[in-house]
Every structure is written in structure tokens, then in C-alpha cells.
Write a protein that holds these residues in place. Structure first.
Motif, PDB file in Angstrom:
ATOM      1  N   PHE A 172      -8.729  -1.934  10.277  1.00 30.05           N
ATOM      2  CA  PHE A 172      -8.301  -1.185  11.452  1.00 30.05           C
ATOM      3  C   PHE A 172      -7.984   0.250  11.037  1.00 30.05           C
ATOM      4  CE2 PHE A 172      -6.521  -5.012  14.052  1.00 30.05           C
ATOM      5  CZ  PHE A 172      -7.767  -5.220  14.603  1.00 30.05           C
ATOM      6  N   THR A 173      -7.799   1.122  12.043  1.00 29.08           N
ATOM      7  CA  THR A 173      -7.408   2.509  11.792  1.00 29.08           C
ATOM      8  C   THR A 173      -6.085   2.789  12.494  1.00 29.08           C
ATOM      9  OG1 THR A 173      -8.549   3.384  13.739  1.00 29.08           O
ATOM     10  CG2 THR A 173      -9.852   3.134  11.707  1.00 29.08           C
ATOM     11  N   ASP A 174      -5.674   4.063  12.504  1.00 30.91           N
ATOM     12  CA  ASP A 174      -4.400   4.396  13.149  1.00 30.91           C
ATOM     13  C   ASP A 174      -4.431   4.203  14.656  1.00 30.91           C
ATOM     14  OD1 ASP A 174      -6.103   6.472  13.674  1.00 30.91           O
ATOM     15  OD2 ASP A 174      -4.775   8.062  12.939  1.00 30.91           O
ATOM     16  N   GLU A 175      -5.613   4.047  15.242  1.00 33.20           N
ATOM     17  CA  GLU A 175      -5.684   3.792  16.692  1.00 33.20           C
ATOM     18  C   GLU A 175      -5.279   2.364  17.034  1.00 33.20           C
ATOM     19  OE1 GLU A 175     -10.127   2.709  17.964  1.00 33.20           O
ATOM     20  OE2 GLU A 175     -10.078   4.488  16.668  1.00 33.20           O
ATOM     21  N   HIS A 204       2.501  11.889   4.141  1.00 33.64           N
ATOM     22  CA  HIS A 204       1.165  11.329   4.334  1.00 33.64           C
ATOM     23  C   HIS A 204       1.092  10.560   5.649  1.00 33.64           C
ATOM     24  CE1 HIS A 204      -0.232  12.363   0.284  1.00 33.64           C
ATOM     25  NE2 HIS A 204       1.010  12.096  -0.103  1.00 33.64           N
ATOM     26  N   ARG A 205      -0.129  10.301   6.075  1.00 36.14           N
ATOM     27  CA  ARG A 205      -0.347   9.586   7.338  1.00 36.14           C
ATOM     28  C   ARG A 205      -1.282   8.403   7.107  1.00 36.14           C
ATOM     29  NH1 ARG A 205      -5.400  10.682   8.779  1.00 36.14           N
ATOM     30  NH2 ARG A 205      -6.416  12.594   7.993  1.00 36.14           N
ATOM     31  N   LEU A 206      -1.209   7.429   8.007  1.00 39.53           N
ATOM     32  CA  LEU A 206      -2.051   6.241   7.917  1.00 39.53           C
ATOM     33  C   LEU A 206      -3.507   6.595   8.208  1.00 39.53           C
ATOM     34  CD1 LEU A 206      -2.198   3.099   7.688  1.00 39.53           C
ATOM     35  CD2 LEU A 206      -1.877   3.045  10.168  1.00 39.53           C
ATOM     36  N   LYS A 207      -4.409   6.078   7.378  1.00 42.48           N
ATOM     37  CA  LYS A 207      -5.845   6.291   7.586  1.00 42.48           C
ATOM     38  C   LYS A 207      -6.525   4.999   8.024  1.00 42.48           C
ATOM     39  CE  LYS A 207     -10.064   7.945   5.265  1.00 42.48           C
ATOM     40  NZ  LYS A 207     -10.619   8.531   4.009  1.00 42.48           N
ATOM     41  N   PHE A 208      -6.339   3.927   7.247  1.00 43.73           N
ATOM     42  CA  PHE A 208      -6.873   2.625   7.640  1.00 43.73           C
ATOM     43  C   PHE A 208      -6.017   1.523   7.047  1.00 43.73           C
ATOM     44  CE2 PHE A 208      -8.940   3.608   3.647  1.00 43.73           C
ATOM     45  CZ  PHE A 208      -9.077   2.392   2.978  1.00 43.73           C
ATOM     46  N   TRP A 209      -6.156   0.307   7.592  1.00 48.22           N
ATOM     47  CA  TRP A 209      -5.330  -0.808   7.139  1.00 48.22           C
ATOM     48  C   TRP A 209      -6.019  -2.130   7.431  1.00 48.22           C
ATOM     49  CZ3 TRP A 209      -2.722  -3.936  11.046  1.00 48.22           C
ATOM     50  CH2 TRP A 209      -2.853  -3.444  12.345  1.00 48.22           C
ATOM     51  N   THR A 210      -5.594  -3.166   6.730  1.00 48.71           N
ATOM     52  CA  THR A 210      -6.141  -4.498   6.966  1.00 48.71           C
ATOM     53  C   THR A 210      -5.062  -5.365   7.606  1.00 48.71           C
ATOM     54  OG1 THR A 210      -5.458  -5.385   4.816  1.00 48.71           O
ATOM     55  CG2 THR A 210      -7.611  -4.276   4.925  1.00 48.71           C
ATOM     56  N   CYS A 217      -1.866  -0.913   3.772  1.00 46.99           N
ATOM     57  CA  CYS A 217      -1.925   0.380   4.457  1.00 46.99           C
ATOM     58  C   CYS A 217      -2.382   1.468   3.483  1.00 46.99           C
ATOM     59  CB  CYS A 217      -0.551   0.732   5.028  1.00 46.99           C
ATOM     60  SG  CYS A 217       0.055  -0.470   6.235  1.00 46.99           S
ATOM     61  N   PHE A 218      -3.368   2.249   3.895  1.00 50.24           N
ATOM     62  CA  PHE A 218      -3.930   3.303   3.050  1.00 50.24           C
ATOM     63  C   PHE A 218      -3.800   4.646   3.759  1.00 50.24           C
ATOM     64  CE2 PHE A 218      -6.021  -0.672   2.133  1.00 50.24           C
ATOM     65  CZ  PHE A 218      -6.050  -0.729   0.751  1.00 50.24           C
ATOM     66  N   ASP A 219      -3.395   5.675   3.021  1.00 53.51           N
ATOM     67  CA  ASP A 219      -3.227   6.983   3.638  1.00 53.51           C
ATOM     68  C   ASP A 219      -4.487   7.832   3.486  1.00 53.51           C
ATOM     69  OD1 ASP A 219      -3.190   8.160   1.087  1.00 53.51           O
ATOM     70  OD2 ASP A 219      -1.002   8.197   0.988  1.00 53.51           O
ATOM     71  N   GLU A 220      -4.386   9.115   3.910  1.00 50.75           N
ATOM     72  CA  GLU A 220      -5.562   9.977   4.003  1.00 50.75           C
ATOM     73  C   GLU A 220      -6.130  10.386   2.644  1.00 50.75           C
ATOM     74  OE1 GLU A 220      -2.320  12.737   3.079  1.00 50.75           O
ATOM     75  OE2 GLU A 220      -2.505  10.967   4.364  1.00 50.75           O
ATOM     76  N   THR A 221      -5.421  10.083   1.565  1.00 46.56           N
ATOM     77  CA  THR A 221      -5.952  10.412   0.235  1.00 46.56           C
ATOM     78  C   THR A 221      -6.912   9.348  -0.288  1.00 46.56           C
ATOM     79  OG1 THR A 221      -4.158   9.291  -0.970  1.00 46.56           O
ATOM     80  CG2 THR A 221      -3.780  11.581  -0.305  1.00 46.56           C
ATOM     81  N   THR A 222      -7.061   8.256   0.441  1.00 47.41           N
ATOM     82  CA  THR A 222      -7.886   7.131  -0.020  1.00 47.41           C
ATOM     83  C   THR A 222      -9.336   7.306   0.405  1.00 47.41           C
ATOM     84  OG1 THR A 222      -5.973   5.680   0.250  1.00 47.41           O
ATOM     85  CG2 THR A 222      -8.119   4.624  -0.049  1.00 47.41           C
ATOM     86  N   CYS A 223     -10.236   7.128  -0.530  1.00 44.36           N
ATOM     87  CA  CYS A 223     -11.667   7.126  -0.238  1.00 44.36           C
ATOM     88  C   CYS A 223     -12.064   5.739   0.256  1.00 44.36           C
ATOM     89  CB  CYS A 223     -12.466   7.486  -1.491  1.00 44.36           C
ATOM     90  SG  CYS A 223     -14.247   7.307  -1.284  1.00 44.36           S
ATOM     91  N   VAL A 224     -12.549   5.655   1.474  1.00 40.03           N
ATOM     92  CA  VAL A 224     -12.933   4.375   2.063  1.00 40.03           C
ATOM     93  C   VAL A 224     -14.059   3.730   1.251  1.00 40.03           C
ATOM     94  CG1 VAL A 224     -13.951   3.263   4.087  1.00 40.03           C
ATOM     95  CG2 VAL A 224     -12.195   5.008   4.380  1.00 40.03           C
ATOM     96  N   VAL A 225     -15.024   4.537   0.838  1.00 36.71           N
ATOM     97  CA  VAL A 225     -16.160   4.005   0.086  1.00 36.71           C
ATOM     98  C   VAL A 225     -15.686   3.386  -1.223  1.00 36.71           C
ATOM     99  CG1 VAL A 225     -18.362   4.567  -1.024  1.00 36.71           C
ATOM    100  CG2 VAL A 225     -17.732   5.675   1.129  1.00 36.71           C
ATOM    101  N   ARG A 226     -14.786   4.063  -1.875  1.00 34.77           N
ATOM    102  CA  ARG A 226     -14.251   3.539  -3.143  1.00 34.77           C
ATOM    103  C   ARG A 226     -13.505   2.228  -2.911  1.00 34.77           C
ATOM    104  NH1 ARG A 226     -12.659   5.323  -8.274  1.00 34.77           N
ATOM    105  NH2 ARG A 226     -10.771   4.319  -9.075  1.00 34.77           N
ATOM    106  N   GLY A 247       0.812  -1.209   0.000  1.00 36.51           N
ATOM    107  CA  GLY A 247       0.000   0.000   0.000  1.00 36.51           C
ATOM    108  C   GLY A 247       0.846   1.260   0.000  1.00 36.51           C
ATOM    109  N   HIS A 248       0.362   2.292   0.712  1.00 32.97           N
ATOM    110  CA  HIS A 248       1.019   3.604   0.713  1.00 32.97           C
ATOM    111  C   HIS A 248       2.159   3.665   1.734  1.00 32.97           C
ATOM    112  CE1 HIS A 248      -3.069   5.177  -0.887  1.00 32.97           C
ATOM    113  NE2 HIS A 248      -2.261   4.870  -1.884  1.00 32.97           N
ATOM    114  N   VAL A 249       3.079   2.710   1.640  1.00 33.15           N
ATOM    115  CA  VAL A 249       4.214   2.668   2.557  1.00 33.15           C
ATOM    116  C   VAL A 249       5.498   2.935   1.781  1.00 33.15           C
ATOM    117  CG1 VAL A 249       3.127   1.144   4.241  1.00 33.15           C
ATOM    118  CG2 VAL A 249       4.348   0.149   2.308  1.00 33.15           C
ATOM    119  N   ALA A 250       6.526   3.375   2.505  1.00 30.39           N
ATOM    120  CA  ALA A 250       7.779   3.738   1.846  1.00 30.39           C
ATOM    121  C   ALA A 250       8.499   2.527   1.272  1.00 30.39           C
ATOM    122  CB  ALA A 250       8.689   4.464   2.850  1.00 30.39           C
ATOM    123  N   ALA A 251       8.435   1.383   1.976  1.00 32.58           N
ATOM    124  CA  ALA A 251       9.168   0.193   1.515  1.00 32.58           C
ATOM    125  C   ALA A 251       8.295  -1.043   1.663  1.00 32.58           C
ATOM    126  CB  ALA A 251      10.468   0.031   2.311  1.00 32.58           C
TER     127      ALA A 251
END
Length: 451
Positions: free
Chosen positions: A305-308, A290-296, A333-342, A260-264
């Protein structure tokens, strides 16, 4: 693909968290050959296994606490023990290499870089369950992996690790590599068995379970690639070594697939119980700016899950207590630019397309979930559609022949739990707030990051 390797021990600093075993020599020239594998103590575990009785071998694997690495985490030794003995029927081992869960990408690289670890594990497992024929059901699209696995099997036959009277033990074993035709449903163990028998891949009604009536109506063990490939190291290094890694109820090492949206992005082999925060520290974090928004935690079929949840221990108990499943350790891992609905819509479209159609809840339910999600994403939905989504997902969850229905419902439930406001924004705003043509806030965020 990144392969992370480091030493392991009591030091919990980021550079001491990994435990390379299966991936220890993936980056070496011709890592897939028998010569390279034997140079790294290959087939030493088999020699120790053949010096034990089959029952003692099963007990040893049970004591080590190896849990299935394919999703549910069922104890591997216990699954072997379920095979009835003295029944006069052939026994079979079937390795599920039909890796197709969105986000999951550990078994295919493992087979590509280190196929002999699987072959050695297969011989050990077949000796334990008294089987003389094993099958590897491989996803058919990965032709380079299929060719490499065929070559590894040829090498093993030539060296006497497969065939008749293996290493003078009296064990005869035939290994068949079978390429599937690209159906996601064939990753479900009973659908896989039907496909292997030449029928349309559809889940079977259970009981009877595969341990009693599996392949060709004979006792069968179905294990994941990583589960079987982990067995040789346990035999060679000892069960005490294995239980010293991981946690009390989830011992050992495993492959975490970070994407996902990770550096490596890549495969990170670590003891069970590591956290996503630690893995992100090891891999350089999210992509810059960018920052983490949600992840599986285990692929798209596990509740998100979310960043919590960054500090949730990534073992079977820790992830389960937090409300999800460890599954195949596919950390998308998905960052804040990702639409959850999409994102949820695309996953649901996948499950609707891959539904085998055998049971009504999944066949009809996934279709209607897609219709509702597409309307909501396009700004054509109504507030009442959110309750419809939850209701349809509830009518699929736990009411299907197999876990595909549960997997389709999981992203719905979890996304509504954590991001209901985003669904509502699509409805009240008549469209996706992440559409750059519609959202000034979205554009401002991106311009600020680029600056």
C-alpha cells in the motif's frame, strides 16, 4: 521491543484504541511463568471449556467469530468442525509456530513472553476436536523461545494441565514441541506436516486436506499460534465480549507488528479495524523528518500500500477491498528514502532462495524475476523488462502448489501499479536514483533533513 497496552471502549481517541489481552502483562517480571499466568486468570478458560461438551465448545468458538491469525483469516471454529468424528483414527492438533514471513514478528514474542496462553489454548482445542496428542512446530533458530516453551510445558505437566486426566476431566493429552530447521516453506501447513513426519518439507497436493488426511494420514487441525492463544480469553470473558471488539465480520483483538522507519516499532494489540494512521499516531509516527512512502499490511507477501491507504480499516474485509491481504498484520513502513526496486528485489531474492523447487512456476519463475530485478536495479534493464516482470509474475500467481508463488508475485504487481515511474527511472537513468553517489536530488533531500 515495544509492547503497547491501553484500555479499550467506545472512545476512539488514540490512547483508547488498544486492547491488551495476550500482551497485557508482557512487561511484568517473569511473565512467562505459570505463577504469573495464573495470577492473571490463567487456565480459567480451560475450566469453563471442560464443563462443556466438545461439540458445544466448537459451536461456541464458531459463534465468537474467531478467525485464523496466521494469514488467510479462515474461521477457527469451522476448521475444528471439519474434523470427522467416530472415524476410529487418532486426531491431531498442530500449532504452526514456524514464523518466517519477512516483517512478521508476533508469534515469537508471544511465545517468549506468554507461552502458557498457547498451552491453555492447545488443551481447549484438543478437547474440542477429541485429540490426545498435539504438536508445536517452532522455528528452530529461536533457541531462547524453544527453551522457554519447553519450560512452560514442563510446568503445565507438573501442575496437571497436561498429561493424564487433566483437571479430572478424563482428557489425556501429550504435547510435543518440535524445532524446525529454518525452511520458510515449512510455514505452509502441508509442508510443515511433511517436515514433522521426518520428510523433506514440501507442499502436498490437495485434496485430501489435513482435516481428512493430515499428520500420519490422520485428521489434523493446523492453527497459528495467535489463533490458539486467543481461545482461552474467549472462553473466560465470553463470546459477547469478544464480538464487542473489532468489526462485524472481523471480530476480536489481534497483534499488529509495526516495524520499519517508524519512531516506535513494536507489538500493538488492538481490535481489528484500526487504521495505520491511528497506529502511527499511537507510536509517534514515522521517524522525524520523513514521510511514509509505502507499506505492507501483512508482510512482504501481501500487495503493498501507499500513503493513500492510511485510513484503510485493518481487518480482513477492509484490506481485501483495498486490494491487499491482512495476512499476519506485519505493518512494514518505508519512508521516502527507500528505493522500491531495491526493496522488491530483496524480497524476491528471499522467495527464490526459499522456494522448495517442487513446482516449475515458482522454481523457475522466482529465479528469472531475480535476474530481471537485479538488472533493473543496476541500470542495465530495458523498458521491455517491465512487461516481462509482469508476465512472469502472472505465470507464477495462482499456478503454484502453495502460496509462496503468490507471495512472490504480490510485490511485483503492486510495486508496478504504484511505482512504475521509479522502475522506468532506473532504466532511463541507468541506475538507482536513490544512490547518493549518482543523485544530487537524493543528497539534497538528506542534507535538508539533517539540517
Amino acid at each position: 521491543m515495544t509492547v503497547a497496552a491501553a484500555t479499550t471502549g467506545q472512545d476512539r481517541s488514540p490512547d483508547k484504541l488498544l486492547a491488551p489481552v495476550l500482551s497485557a502483562f508482557w512487561d511484568q517480571p517473569e511473565s512467562w511463568t505459570l505463577e504469573t499466568y495464573k495470577r492473571h486468570e490463567g487456565y480459567e478458560g480451560l475450566k469453563k471449556a471442560l464443563a462443556m461438551t466438545p461439540d458445544d465448545l466448537i459451536a461456541y468458538v464458531k459463534d465468537a467469530g474467531l478467525r485464523g491469525r496466521g494469514g488467510a483469516g479462515f474461521p477457527t471454529g469451522m476448521k475444528w468442525q471439519f474434523i470427522p468424528q467416530g472415524d476410529g483414527k487418532p486426531h491431531y492438533l498442530v500449532v504452526n509456530a514456524d514464523e518466517s514471513e519477512p516483517g512478521t514478528c508476533k508469534d515469537i514474542p508471544l511465545l517468549f513472553a506468554n507461552p502458557h496462553s498457547l498451552i491453555e489454548g492447545i488443551v481447549i482445542a484438543c478437547y474440542a476436536i477429541r485429540s490426545s496428542h498435539a504438536f508445536v512446530y517452532l522455528r528452530g533458530e529461536v533457541v531462547p523461545v524453544l527453551r522457554r516453551l519447553h519450560e512452560a510445558v514442563r510446568e503445565a505437566y507438573e501442575a496437571g494441565y497436561l498429561g493424564r486426566d487433566i483437571l479430572g476431566s478424563g482428557l489425556d493429552l501429550e504435547l510435543t514441541v518440535h524445532a524446525g530447521a529454518g525452511a520458510y516453506i515449512c510455514g505452509e501447513e502441508t509442508a510443515l506436516l511433511d517436515s514433522l513426519e521426518g520428510r523433506r518439507g514440501q507442499p502436498r497436493l490437495r485434496p485430501p486436506f489435513p482435516a481428512v488426511a493430515g499428520l500420519y494420514a490422520c485428521p489434523t487441525v493446523v492453527n497459528n499460534v495467535e489463533s490458539i492463544a486467543s481461545v482461552p480469553a474467549i472462553l473466560h470473558r465470553g463470546k459477547e465480549w469478544f464480538t464487542s471488539l473489532g468489526t462485524e465480520k472481523s471480530p476480536g483483538f489481534t497483534l499488529y507488528s509495526l516495524s520499519g522507519h517508524v519512531a516506535a516499532p513494536g507489538q500493538y494489540e488492538a481490535p481489528l479495524g484500526i487504521t495505520l494512521r491511528q497506529l502511527l499516531d499511537l507510536s509517534g509516527g514515522m521517524r522525524p523528518g520523513h514521510r511514509l512512502k509505502f507499506w505492507t499490511p501483512g508482510g512482504s507477501s501481501t500487495p503493498m500500500f501507499t500513503d493513500e491507504h492510511l485510513d484503510v480499516p485493518l481487518d480482513y474485509e477492509g484490506v481485501g477491498a483495498a486490494g491487499s491481504m491482512l495476512g499476519t498484520k506485519a505493518l512494514q513502513c518505508f519512508d521516502e528514502t527507500t528505493c522500491v526496486v531495491r526493496a522488491v528485489t530483496r524480497w524476491t531474492e528471499f522467495y527464490a532462495h526459499e522456494s522448495c523447487g517442487k513446482c516449475t512456476p515458482c522454481r523457475e519463475g522466482t529465479y528469472w524475476l531475480v535476474q530481471l530485478l537485479r538488472d533493473i536495479e543496476a541500470g542495465k534493464g530495458a523498458t521491455a523488462d517491465l512487461e516481462k516482470l509482469a508476465d512472469i509474475a502472472d505465470n507464477i500467481n495462482g499456478k503454484s502448489f502453495c502460496a509462496l508463488g503468490d507471495g512472490a508475485a504480490s510485490p511485483i504487481f503492486s510495486s508496478l501499479k504504484y511505482f512504475r515511474a521509479e522502475y522506468e527511472e532506473h532504466i532511463t537513468g541507468r541506475g538507482c536514483p536513490f544512490d547518493p553517489a549518482r543523485s544530487t536530488a537524493w543528497a539534497d533531500t538528506h542534507l535538508e533533513v539533517r539540517a
